[in-house]
Design an enzyme around this catalytic site. Structure first.
Site, PDB file in Angstrom:
ATOM      1  CG  ASP A  15      17.375  12.136 -11.399  1.00  0.00           C
ATOM      2  OD1 ASP A  15      17.577  10.922 -11.633  1.00  0.00           O
ATOM      3  OD2 ASP A  15      17.395  12.998 -12.290  1.00  0.00           O
ATOM      4  CE  LYS A  36      -1.325   3.541  -1.778  1.00  0.00           C
ATOM      5  NZ  LYS A  36      -2.621   4.143  -1.772  1.00  0.00           N
ATOM      6  CG  HIS A  43      -2.144   0.831   1.113  1.00  0.00           C
ATOM      7  ND1 HIS A  43      -2.376   1.913   1.933  1.00  0.00           N
ATOM      8  CD2 HIS A  43      -3.205   0.768   0.273  1.00  0.00           C
ATOM      9  CE1 HIS A  43      -3.531   2.484   1.610  1.00  0.00           C
ATOM     10  NE2 HIS A  43      -4.055   1.808   0.604  1.00  0.00           N
TER      11      HIS A  43
END
Length: 519
Positions: A190, A185, A183
């Site tokens: 870079d 995110k 889950h």
């Protein structure tokens, strides 16, 4: 409630820290907020658990809309030279998602054909069950990249070790996702990082409200999250160019191998990342402090390439209960436990289903709470087919039970529920903002993937960051973010539950206690 409060006091979250601390760190036994009682520095106890990254607030930007999030990601992919790292629940299959994939392909192509070719690598971490749903899915979207750039693209699919054996054979697609998910995110380009609760899907780019923070030119933070995603990737299944999956050499299989052995290996892999980053940051802090103490003011001023003193501190909080990693849970409980009278906590979740521990703390501590949740119409499951269509009603039932408990304790002035509503939108924002007593601006926010519910604490892999800042401009950004979300809400009263469409069917009330730990 009195017994519950006493139980929470006896089992202070601070007592749970000991197993997570490295043996070289002194064991602190006093309450954490007593360590540095002044202002934002009262939160420095968090660095006993995780690396502390000091940055300038000028490197932190709060985003406000799905469109801004989407355009920033595309722009960052196009200019990335070294690495793109993306961790999400899934990648959707529509034209907007295809735009992202096309951006990745174009950047990889340019990195090969440039006059001075760059070594751009792309690493994507998704959930196995959610990413494999349907004939056209996250996997089929990414296969062309894997086939064309096999040496530069890695796609890892996390499979929970709790979905195995007969359970895995019997639970149908969609329902198997209730057992546990990847889950996290995190979107990284870079040395620039976006932390969010948003997935890589069209609604999250258009009309699904979430939260997003952009950390620019933060190399140490980018390195940490690259290593974290690598670690979870190493204990995940690896997508191959022919749409099969393989285990990394030497790794226990997540659902065919011994569960305990797999979880031990995963715990070690992830905790090694956390401990090594902590050690690096402690050494960096010691070197900076030592060199600063040796410089005169004139010498320090002349050293133009020196970093400005940080006014903002970032703490990555990881929760992976299947692997016995509970850092986010411990920090969240401690923050709620120590929130004093006069402090204000604005807490938001797209899915209002607080754990019993979090509910006890909200109802049993002294701070003021404003809790923002989705009205049924903006719940992501609203209008869904089959059993899923009853989930908004189950959330209404949970909300009503909590509201009744607030009222029965006479806490309506201290704990307030608010429902987000926006025509044509859904609501997925999560996190909290903490305003210290006497302050009109927040000095701490939590932002990332956890929803404060049972799933986030016990089933799924989660990550968020605590941002602690003494910068007035960043505090104002965070305050404005909070205000913009809460402005689109209405206060919950007893009349709220008498509205048309708020009547919960008896069967939903009966099954909610049985299934509430799965959604």
């Amino acid at each position: 409630l009195g017994r519950s409060r006493e139980r929470r006091r006896r089992r202070s979250p601070w007592l749970l820290l000991a197993p997570l601390l490295s043996p070289t760190v002194p064991q602190v036994t006093s309450p954490p907020c007593c360590l540095c009682p002044e202002g934002v520095h009262r939160f420095q106890w968090i660095r006993n658990l995780v690396p502390e990254f000091g940055v300038s607030s000028s490197h932190v930007r709060v985003l406000s809309s799905p469109a801004e999030f989407f355009e920033l990601m595309k722009g960052q992919i196009k200019i990335a030279k070294r690495r793109v790292v993306m961790a999400s629940l899934y990648l959707g299959t529509g034209p907007l998602e295809q735009e992202l994939v096309d951006c990745l392909e174009s950047s990889l192509e340019k990195s090969l054909q440039a006059k001075f070719p760059s070594d751009l690598k792309v690493s994507i971490l998704l959930d196995f069950t959610r990413g494999s749903r349907g004939r056209k899915n996250s996997r089929t979207m990414l296969l062309p990249l894997l086939q064309r750039f096999p040496e530069r693209v890695r796609v890892s699919l996390f499979h929970t070790p709790n979905l195995r054996g007969l359970l895995r054979l019997l639970i149908p697609e969609r329902f198997n996702e209730t057992i546990g998910l990847q889950h996290i995110k995190v979107y990284l380009f870079d040395n620039n990082v976006i932390l969010s609760g948003a997935n890589l899907s069209d609604s999250y780019f258009t009309n699904r409200q979430d939260r997003y923070v952009f950390l620019q030119d933060c190399a140490e933070i980018a390195d940490f999250f690259t290593e974290l995603v690598d670690a979870v990737g190493d204990v995940s299944l690896q997508l191959q160019g022919d749409d099969t999956v393989e285990v990394v050499d030497g790794m226990v299989h997540p659902y065919k191998g011994d569960r305990a052995a797999y979880c031990r290996a995963a715990n070690k892999r992830v905790m090694d990342v956390i401990h090594s980053a902590r050690a690096r940051q402690q050494m960096l802090h010691a070197q900076t402090f030592h060199s600063d103490s040796l410089l005169s003011q004139e010498e320090a001023a002349a050293a133009g390439d020196r970093r400005p003193a940080p006014d903002t501190w970032i703490y990555p909080l990881i929760q992976m209960k299947p692997f016995e990693i509970q850092i986010d849970e411990i920090v969240t409980e401690t923050l709620l436990t120590e929130a004093e009278r006069g402090a204000k906590v604005f807490l938001t979740t797209g899915y209002f289903n607080l754990t019993q521990a979090y509910m006890d703390l909200v109802l049993g501590t002294r701070a003021e709470y404003q809790i923002l949740l989705a009205s049924p119409e903006v719940n992501g499951f609203f209008g869904a087919k089959g059993v899923a269509g009853a989930i908004p009603a189950a959330y209404v039932h949970i909300e009503r039970q909590f509201y009744s408990e607030v009222c029965s304790l006479g806490q309506q002035d201290r704990v307030q529920l608010q429902e987000y509503w926006r025509r044509g939108w859904t609501f997925h924002a999560k996190g909290l903002w903490l305003y210290l007593a006497g302050s009109s601006l927040p000095c701490l926010t939590l932002i990332g993937s956890p929803n404060f519910g049972y799933r986030s604490v016990h089933r799924d892999l989660e990550a968020q960051i605590a941002i602690v800042t003494e910068s007035r401009s960043l505090q104002q950004q965070l305050h404005q973010e909070q205000e913009q979300l809460y402005l689109r809400s209405g206060v919950v009263t007893s009349a709220t539950f008498e509205q048309p469409g708020r009547q919960v069917k008896l069967w939903v009330k009966m099954v909610t206690p049985l299934i509430k730990n799965f959604f």
